[in-house]
Design an enzyme around this catalytic site. Structure first.
Site, PDB file in Angstrom:
ATOM      1  CE  LYS A  15      16.109 -58.401 -15.531  1.00 46.32           C
ATOM      2  NZ  LYS A  15      14.960 -58.207 -16.429  1.00 46.32           N
ATOM      3  CE1 TYR A  55      15.225 -63.026 -19.475  1.00 47.48           C
ATOM      4  CE2 TYR A  55      17.529 -62.923 -20.127  1.00 47.48           C
ATOM      5  CZ  TYR A  55      16.518 -62.629 -19.235  1.00 47.48           C
ATOM      6  OH  TYR A  55      16.797 -61.936 -18.092  1.00 47.48           O
ATOM      7  CG  PHE A  63      10.584 -57.713 -25.633  1.00 46.61           C
ATOM      8  CD1 PHE A  63      11.322 -58.561 -24.827  1.00 46.61           C
ATOM      9  CD2 PHE A  63       9.209 -57.803 -25.610  1.00 46.61           C
ATOM     10  CE1 PHE A  63      10.702 -59.486 -24.012  1.00 46.61           C
ATOM     11  CE2 PHE A  63       8.569 -58.730 -24.787  1.00 46.61           C
ATOM     12  CZ  PHE A  63       9.332 -59.586 -23.985  1.00 46.61           C
ATOM     13  NE  ARG A  91       6.358 -62.867 -10.808  1.00 41.96           N
ATOM     14  CZ  ARG A  91       6.923 -62.615 -11.989  1.00 41.96           C
ATOM     15  NH1 ARG A  91       8.192 -62.851 -12.187  1.00 41.96           N
ATOM     16  NH2 ARG A  91       6.218 -62.113 -12.982  1.00 41.96           N
ATOM     17  CB  THR A  97       7.514 -56.588 -15.962  1.00 43.86           C
ATOM     18  OG1 THR A  97       7.142 -57.851 -15.418  1.00 43.86           O
ATOM     19  CG2 THR A  97       8.611 -56.778 -16.987  1.00 43.86           C
ATOM     20  NE  ARG A 108      11.571 -55.911 -12.381  1.00 46.78           N
ATOM     21  CZ  ARG A 108      10.958 -57.048 -12.670  1.00 46.78           C
ATOM     22  NH1 ARG A 108       9.675 -57.206 -12.372  1.00 46.78           N
ATOM     23  NH2 ARG A 108      11.618 -58.031 -13.242  1.00 46.78           N
ATOM     24  CG  ASN A 118      13.021 -55.204 -15.687  1.00 49.16           C
ATOM     25  OD1 ASN A 118      14.111 -55.747 -15.791  1.00 49.16           O
ATOM     26  ND2 ASN A 118      11.885 -55.856 -15.809  1.00 49.16           N
ATOM     27  CG  HIS A 121      14.847 -62.705 -13.633  1.00 54.79           C
ATOM     28  ND1 HIS A 121      13.872 -62.801 -14.595  1.00 54.79           N
ATOM     29  CD2 HIS A 121      14.991 -63.952 -13.105  1.00 54.79           C
ATOM     30  CE1 HIS A 121      13.453 -64.058 -14.666  1.00 54.79           C
ATOM     31  NE2 HIS A 121      14.118 -64.781 -13.766  1.00 54.79           N
ATOM     32  CD  GLU A 132      14.004 -68.279 -14.206  1.00 58.01           C
ATOM     33  OE1 GLU A 132      14.150 -67.627 -13.155  1.00 58.01           O
ATOM     34  OE2 GLU A 132      13.179 -67.973 -15.087  1.00 58.01           O
TER      35      GLU A 132
HETATM   36  P1  CMP Z   1      12.100 -60.253 -16.725  1.00 55.91           P
HETATM   37  O1  CMP Z   1      10.683 -60.577 -16.399  1.00 55.91           O
HETATM   38  O2  CMP Z   1      13.139 -60.320 -15.682  1.00 55.91           O
HETATM   39  O3  CMP Z   1      12.560 -61.197 -17.952  1.00 55.91           O
HETATM   40  C1  CMP Z   1      12.053 -60.940 -19.251  1.00 55.91           C
HETATM   41  C2  CMP Z   1      12.392 -59.514 -19.579  1.00 55.91           C
HETATM   42  O4  CMP Z   1      11.990 -59.037 -20.833  1.00 55.91           O
HETATM   43  C3  CMP Z   1      11.645 -58.596 -18.595  1.00 55.91           C
HETATM   44  O5  CMP Z   1      12.164 -58.770 -17.318  1.00 55.91           O
HETATM   45  C4  CMP Z   1      11.926 -57.251 -19.219  1.00 55.91           C
HETATM   46  O6  CMP Z   1      13.242 -56.817 -18.942  1.00 55.91           O
HETATM   47  C5  CMP Z   1      11.862 -57.631 -20.707  1.00 55.91           C
HETATM   48  N1  CMP Z   1      10.571 -57.226 -21.265  1.00 55.91           N
HETATM   49  C6  CMP Z   1       9.341 -57.718 -20.964  1.00 55.91           C
HETATM   50  N2  CMP Z   1       8.391 -57.107 -21.718  1.00 55.91           N
HETATM   51  C7  CMP Z   1       9.044 -56.214 -22.492  1.00 55.91           C
HETATM   52  C8  CMP Z   1       8.633 -55.283 -23.485  1.00 55.91           C
HETATM   53  N3  CMP Z   1       7.342 -55.153 -23.807  1.00 55.91           N
HETATM   54  N4  CMP Z   1       9.571 -54.515 -24.072  1.00 55.91           N
HETATM   55  C9  CMP Z   1      10.875 -54.655 -23.754  1.00 55.91           C
HETATM   56  N5  CMP Z   1      11.340 -55.535 -22.824  1.00 55.91           N
HETATM   57  C10 CMP Z   1      10.433 -56.295 -22.198  1.00 55.91           C
END
Ligand code: CMP
Length: 144
Positions: A15, A55, A63, A91, A97, A108, A118, A121, A132
């Site tokens: 990212k 997304y 968010f 994962r 996450t 991460r 983070n 992905h 994807e």
């Molecule tokens: P990823 O799972 O790669 O793709 C969806 C993204 O949304 C996730 O990573 C985080 O970067 C973001 N994300 C998920 N939950 C939250 C949250 N509660 N607040 C902000 N960002 C979030």
């Protein structure tokens, strides 16, 4: 054909935060050491429109707007990775996450700065992995 690799591939994105912070090489090193084979890789940048499309499943989340801003804020690296149990194993390698909850030495844990920023992905299912991969790559992009 990308779809022929169902169950054996996953889509990863390094990212904008991790690209800006200079973590492409250490992250690729960890991915390689964990036994993943790089099948396709490119540096790219998401327009807001493409980020919204990618997304889509999060469009109702609070968010969402911030996620779109962040993911279209700079270059990313998208990667197709191959391995037995690629989705599940990847994962585990990247960790939770939320980097605060991510296990020690996961990507991460090492490189993320927040729940949003983070670092990386990984697809969450074999079905989404194919979708994807086809979002970022065409069948002709598969290296070998
Ligand atoms: P990823 O799972 O790669 O793709 C969806 C993204 O949304 C996730 O990573 C985080 O970067 C973001 N994300 C998920 N939950 C939250 C949250 N509660 N607040 C902000 N960002 C979030």
């Amino acid at each position: 054909m990308i779809s022929h690799f169902f169950g054996k591939i996953t889509l990863s994105i390094i990212k904008p935060d991790a690209v800006k912070n200079g973590y492409i090489v250490p992250i690729l090193y960890k991915i390689n050491n964990a036994g993943f084979h790089i099948k396709a890789l490119k540096m790219t940048e998401l327009s807001k429109k493409s980020a919204i499309k990618f997304y889509d499943e999060h469009k109702k989340k609070v968010f969402f707007n911030s996620l779109i801003e962040f993911m279209s804020s700079g270059p990313i690296m998208s990667i197709i990775l191959e391995k037995k149990n690629a989705v599940k194993d990847f994962r585990i390698l990247i960790g939770d996450t939320n980097p605060i909850k991510a296990k020690k030495k996961t990507i991460r844990n090492l490189y993320a700065t927040s729940l949003e920023k983070n670092a990386i992905h990984g697809s969450d299912s074999n079905e989404n992995a194919i979708k994807e991969c086809l979002f970022y790559f065409s069948n002709r992009d598969i290296l070998f």
